[in-house]
Scaffold this motif. Structure first.
Motif, PDB file in Angstrom:
ATOM      1  N   GLU A   1     -18.259 117.565 -39.254  1.00 39.35           N
ATOM      2  CA  GLU A   1     -18.176 117.763 -37.804  1.00 39.35           C
ATOM      3  C   GLU A   1     -18.553 119.198 -37.446  1.00 39.35           C
TER       4      GLU A   1
ATOM      5  N   ASP B   1      -8.494 121.778 -29.815  1.00 38.14           N
ATOM      6  CA  ASP B   1      -7.329 121.490 -30.670  1.00 38.14           C
ATOM      7  C   ASP B   1      -7.435 122.278 -31.970  1.00 38.14           C
TER       8      ASP B   1
ATOM      9  N   ILE C   1      -7.515 123.404 -35.709  1.00 37.83           N
ATOM     10  CA  ILE C   1      -7.751 122.777 -37.007  1.00 37.83           C
ATOM     11  C   ILE C   1      -7.202 123.738 -38.047  1.00 37.83           C
TER      12      ILE C   1
ATOM     13  N   PRO D   1      -3.430 117.090 -42.233  1.00 33.43           N
ATOM     14  CA  PRO D   1      -4.663 117.097 -41.457  1.00 33.43           C
ATOM     15  C   PRO D   1      -4.353 117.320 -39.967  1.00 33.43           C
ATOM     16  N   PRO D   2      -5.320 117.727 -39.135  1.00 36.13           N
ATOM     17  CA  PRO D   2      -6.693 118.043 -39.523  1.00 36.13           C
ATOM     18  C   PRO D   2      -6.787 119.417 -40.183  1.00 36.13           C
ATOM     19  N   CYS D   3      -7.628 119.479 -41.205  1.00 36.91           N
ATOM     20  CA  CYS D   3      -7.738 120.711 -41.988  1.00 36.91           C
ATOM     21  C   CYS D   3      -9.143 120.772 -42.586  1.00 36.91           C
TER      22      CYS D   3
ATOM     23  N   GLY E   1     -11.242 122.180 -32.973  1.00 41.60           N
ATOM     24  CA  GLY E   1     -12.137 121.047 -32.790  1.00 41.60           C
ATOM     25  C   GLY E   1     -12.647 120.991 -31.361  1.00 41.60           C
TER      26      GLY E   1
ATOM     27  N   ALA F   1     -14.762 114.235 -43.129  1.00 42.88           N
ATOM     28  CA  ALA F   1     -15.741 114.035 -42.053  1.00 42.88           C
ATOM     29  C   ALA F   1     -16.567 115.304 -41.883  1.00 42.88           C
TER      30      ALA F   1
ATOM     31  N   ARG G   1      -9.641 114.644 -41.780  1.00 39.66           N
ATOM     32  CA  ARG G   1      -8.974 114.062 -40.605  1.00 39.66           C
ATOM     33  C   ARG G   1      -7.777 113.222 -41.023  1.00 39.66           C
ATOM     34  N   ALA G   2      -7.749 112.767 -42.283  1.00 42.60           N
ATOM     35  CA  ALA G   2      -6.632 111.954 -42.771  1.00 42.60           C
ATOM     36  C   ALA G   2      -6.573 112.092 -44.290  1.00 42.60           C
TER      37      ALA G   2
END
Ligand SMILES: NC(=O)c1ccc[n+]([C@@H]2O[C@H](COP(=O)([O-])OP(=O)(O)OC[C@H]3O[C@@H](n4cnc5c(N)ncnc54)[C@H](O)[C@@H]3O)[C@@H](O)[C@H]2O)c1
Ligand SMILES: [Zn+2]
Ligand SMILES: [Zn+2]
Length: 357
Positions: A11, A119, A121, A48-50, A115, A9, A2-3
């Motif tokens: 998810e 959105d 990814i 990111p996000p990746c 996501g 993360a 995410r960063a």
């Protein structure tokens, strides 16, 4: 991811069905490569996000329209050098330099990965193997023998192909040549094995971790140099009679690139395999190259033609020439990936493999 410079993360995400030319896979195992860490640290530009991970083995679940080379149940390895087959590099026989290897789906198509809320990814290198499922172009995959264990097969997806291929494809080490490998992680240990397999003469391993040098010896190094005990360049010169015929940099630091060029002997070749952070440059003495006719070459993904190379590397493993069991320092579940990167930063792991149920 995410960063940048933050823990990954865990998810739940949406994965699309296979479109034309695509294959849906159950991920069986994914090795963890330092290039994933470079992306986290921002040293390789992938925003990111990746979802990271690019050293996978898996089992085919479903194929999209027009896919003729794979069927459900096939065991496969994934490779980040997807190829188009028609560009100038593909047609001249260097598909690993394909101009469109990261093209992804056509513009306007649904994202492969999304996501909550839809959105997109980003998919890392058409693979994203730190996930239970993968949706890949068929030209990112190669079918392998069913009797190859998939956890060991995953290593061939990047690190082994990179290191072995640097030795076998990029420079084609002749039998008897002297070789030095700087950095004995997954990539360097594979380069050492490539040198052993082709019958190199002296094979000198250099690392900053003494236990890695023991592993390097077990996998084919004839000599080992502890980079923290004195000047490693002088030690390699003493062992190779003034420098090696081939010197492989398998770390990605400015300091070790300079050492690698200095460890290369007259008429020898320095092979840059490690990825130096993209914003950094290396001050190399041009006169050193000219007056001793030293060569420097990059080596990208072992200069592979992976549909040809990887099944051969599987055979090398199954006939005992390529040793992968020793390279795996731990098998972990997906939720320990951040601890695995901590171990990689500390240099306390060889290859770590995420194993999925
Ligand atoms: N060219 C390519 O296509 C390609 C493909 C895959 C990986 N890579 C790159 O190759 C490099 C190595 O990847 P890896 O997964 O094997 O990494 P790794 O972290 O597993 O291994 C690096 C090794 O270098 C050693 N080391 C670190 N600093 C040192 C120093 N100053 N002196 C001596 N040894 C030192 C560590 O102890 C470790 O054994 C990375 O830069 C990675 O991005 C390149
Ligand atoms: Zn890699
Ligand atoms: Zn191409």
């Amino acid at each position: 991811m995410r960063a940048n410079r933050a823990p990954l993360a865990l998810e739940d995400v949406e994965i699309d069905g296979p479109g034309p030319g695509e294959v849906l896979l159950r991920t069986a195992a994914s090795g963890i490569c330092h290039s994933d860490l470079h992306v986290i640290e921002g040293d390789l530009p992938v925003p990111p996000p990746c979802i990271l991970g690019h050293e996978p083995a898996g089992v085919v679940l479903a194929v999209g329209e027009g896919v003729a080379d794979f069927a459900p149940g096939d065991h496969v390895i994934g490779c980040l050098t997807s190829w188009c087959g028609v560009c100038r590099f593909c047609t001249e026989g260097r598909p690993y330099l394909c101009l469109t290897q990261f093209a992804g789906r056509p513009p306007g198509a649904r994202p492969r990965l999304a996501g909550p809320g839809g959105d997109p990814i980003a998919q890392f290198a058409n693979l994203s193997s730190f996930a239970e499922r993968m949706l890949c172009p068929e030209r990112s995959l190669v079918k392998i023998r069913d009797d190859m264990p998939l956890d060991r097969a995953s290593l061939i997806g990047c690190g082994v192909t990179t290191g072995l291929g640097a030795a076998l494809n990029t420079v084609r080490i002749p039998a008897g040549a002297s070789v030095v490998v700087i950095g004995c992680g997954g990539v360097g240990l594979a380069a050492i094995q490539g040198a052993r397999i082709v019958g190199a003469g002296r094979i000198v391993a250099v690392d900053a971790q003494p236990w890695k040098l023991d592993l390097a010896r077990a996998l084919g190094a004839t000599h080992a140099v502890d980079a923290t005990a004195g000047d490693p360049v002088a030690a390699v010169h003493a062992l190779t009679g003034g420098g090696a015929d081939f010197a492989f940099e398998c770390i990605g630091l400015v300091s070790t690139v300079l050492q690698t060029v200095a460890m290369t002997g007259r008429g020898g070749t320095a092979v840059l395999v490690g990825v130096v952070p993209i914003a950094q440059t290396v001050p190399i003495s041009a006169a050193d190259l000219t007056l001793q006719e030293k060569k420097i070459t990059g080596s990208y993904m072992g200069s592979n033609r992976f549909r040809f190379d990887m099944p051969r590397y599987v055979d090398f493993y199954l006939d005992g020439r390529l040793r992968l069991d020793e390279m795996i320092s731990s098998r972990i579940p997906l939720d320990e990936v951040n601890e695995a990167f901590d171990r990689m930063r500390a240099g306390s792991a060889a290859r770590q493999v995420i194993v999925f149920d």
